[in-house]
Design a protein around this motif. Structure first.
Motif, PDB file in Angstrom:
ATOM      1  N   ALA A   5      -5.638   5.319   5.562  1.00 48.41           N
ATOM      2  CA  ALA A   5      -6.086   4.291   6.505  1.00 48.41           C
ATOM      3  C   ALA A   5      -5.757   2.904   5.972  1.00 48.41           C
ATOM      4  O   ALA A   5      -5.523   1.973   6.751  1.00 48.41           O
ATOM      5  N   ALA A   6      -5.711   2.777   4.648  1.00 49.33           N
ATOM      6  CA  ALA A   6      -5.380   1.487   4.030  1.00 49.33           C
ATOM      7  C   ALA A   6      -3.918   1.106   4.213  1.00 49.33           C
ATOM      8  O   ALA A   6      -3.514   0.011   3.812  1.00 49.33           O
ATOM      9  N   LEU A   7      -3.138   1.959   4.807  1.00 54.81           N
ATOM     10  CA  LEU A   7      -1.737   1.641   5.105  1.00 54.81           C
ATOM     11  C   LEU A   7      -1.617   0.687   6.297  1.00 54.81           C
ATOM     12  O   LEU A   7      -0.513   0.214   6.598  1.00 54.81           O
ATOM     13  N   ALA A   8      -2.737   0.388   6.963  1.00 56.07           N
ATOM     14  CA  ALA A   8      -2.678  -0.518   8.106  1.00 56.07           C
ATOM     15  C   ALA A   8      -2.033  -1.836   7.676  1.00 56.07           C
ATOM     16  O   ALA A   8      -2.427  -2.437   6.677  1.00 56.07           O
ATOM     17  N   PRO A   9      -1.013  -2.286   8.407  1.00 53.83           N
ATOM     18  CA  PRO A   9      -0.324  -3.512   7.998  1.00 53.83           C
ATOM     19  C   PRO A   9      -1.171  -4.748   8.218  1.00 53.83           C
ATOM     20  O   PRO A   9      -1.994  -4.805   9.123  1.00 53.83           O
ATOM     21  N   ASP A  10      -0.969  -5.710   7.353  1.00 56.65           N
ATOM     22  CA  ASP A  10      -1.623  -6.999   7.467  1.00 56.65           C
ATOM     23  C   ASP A  10      -0.536  -7.997   7.836  1.00 56.65           C
ATOM     24  O   ASP A  10       0.242  -8.420   6.989  1.00 56.65           O
TER      25      ASP A  10
ATOM     26  N   ALA B  66       0.841  -1.204   0.000  1.00 53.57           N
ATOM     27  CA  ALA B  66       0.000   0.000   0.000  1.00 53.57           C
ATOM     28  C   ALA B  66       0.872   1.249   0.000  1.00 53.57           C
ATOM     29  O   ALA B  66       0.565   2.227  -0.696  1.00 53.57           O
ATOM     30  N   LEU B  67       1.957   1.216   0.752  1.00 53.21           N
ATOM     31  CA  LEU B  67       2.863   2.364   0.796  1.00 53.21           C
ATOM     32  C   LEU B  67       3.472   2.623  -0.581  1.00 53.21           C
ATOM     33  O   LEU B  67       3.500   3.760  -1.051  1.00 53.21           O
ATOM     34  N   ASP B  68       3.953   1.570  -1.230  1.00 51.45           N
ATOM     35  CA  ASP B  68       4.532   1.732  -2.570  1.00 51.45           C
ATOM     36  C   ASP B  68       3.514   2.298  -3.553  1.00 51.45           C
ATOM     37  O   ASP B  68       3.831   3.195  -4.332  1.00 51.45           O
TER      38      ASP B  68
END
Length: 120
Positions: free
Chosen positions: A112-117, A20-22
């Motif tokens: 918010a989608a940067l939350a790690p899985d 997501a970060l990339d």
């Protein structure tokens, strides 16, 4: 032994999902958040600010207490419209503020989608 790359990255503001970060680094314009602030300021100015909405809620509450529960008058009748006009005006301000915030939320969702899985 093959160790897969971490699915997250450590940043000064916590761990984030690496993919997501990339993706965001390629497509996200951080200046959009400042544009949201400008639009929010304009919207709040148009409706008289958060303090004005707060006061309108308190005024409507006092009016409702009198009309619905028979409480003594605390809002002078010469200072306000009818209860339904007060409610409609407040509803319009709430709708305008909600629209502004809803428009701004589309720039918050990707962050918010940067939350790690950690399941990967």
């Amino acid at each position: 032994m093959h160790i897969p790359p971490a699915s997250f990255r450590v940043t000064p503001y916590g761990e984030v999902d690496a993919k997501a970060l990339d993706a965001l680094r390629e497509s996200y314009e951080t200046s959009q958040l400042l544009n949201v602030v400008d639009r929010l300021d304009a919207c709040l100015s148009e409706i008289g600010g958060i303090g004005s909405i707060r006061e309108d809620f308190l005024r409507l509450h006092a009016m409702a207490m009198t009309v619905l529960e028979g409480s003594p008058l605390t809002v002078t009748t010469s200072d306000v419209d009818s209860i339904w006009e007060q409610a409609m005006s407040l509803q319009e301000d709430i709708s305008a503020l909600c629209s502004c915030l809803q428009a701004g939320s589309k720039y918050v969702v990707p962050l918010a989608a940067l939350a790690p899985d950690y399941q990967d």
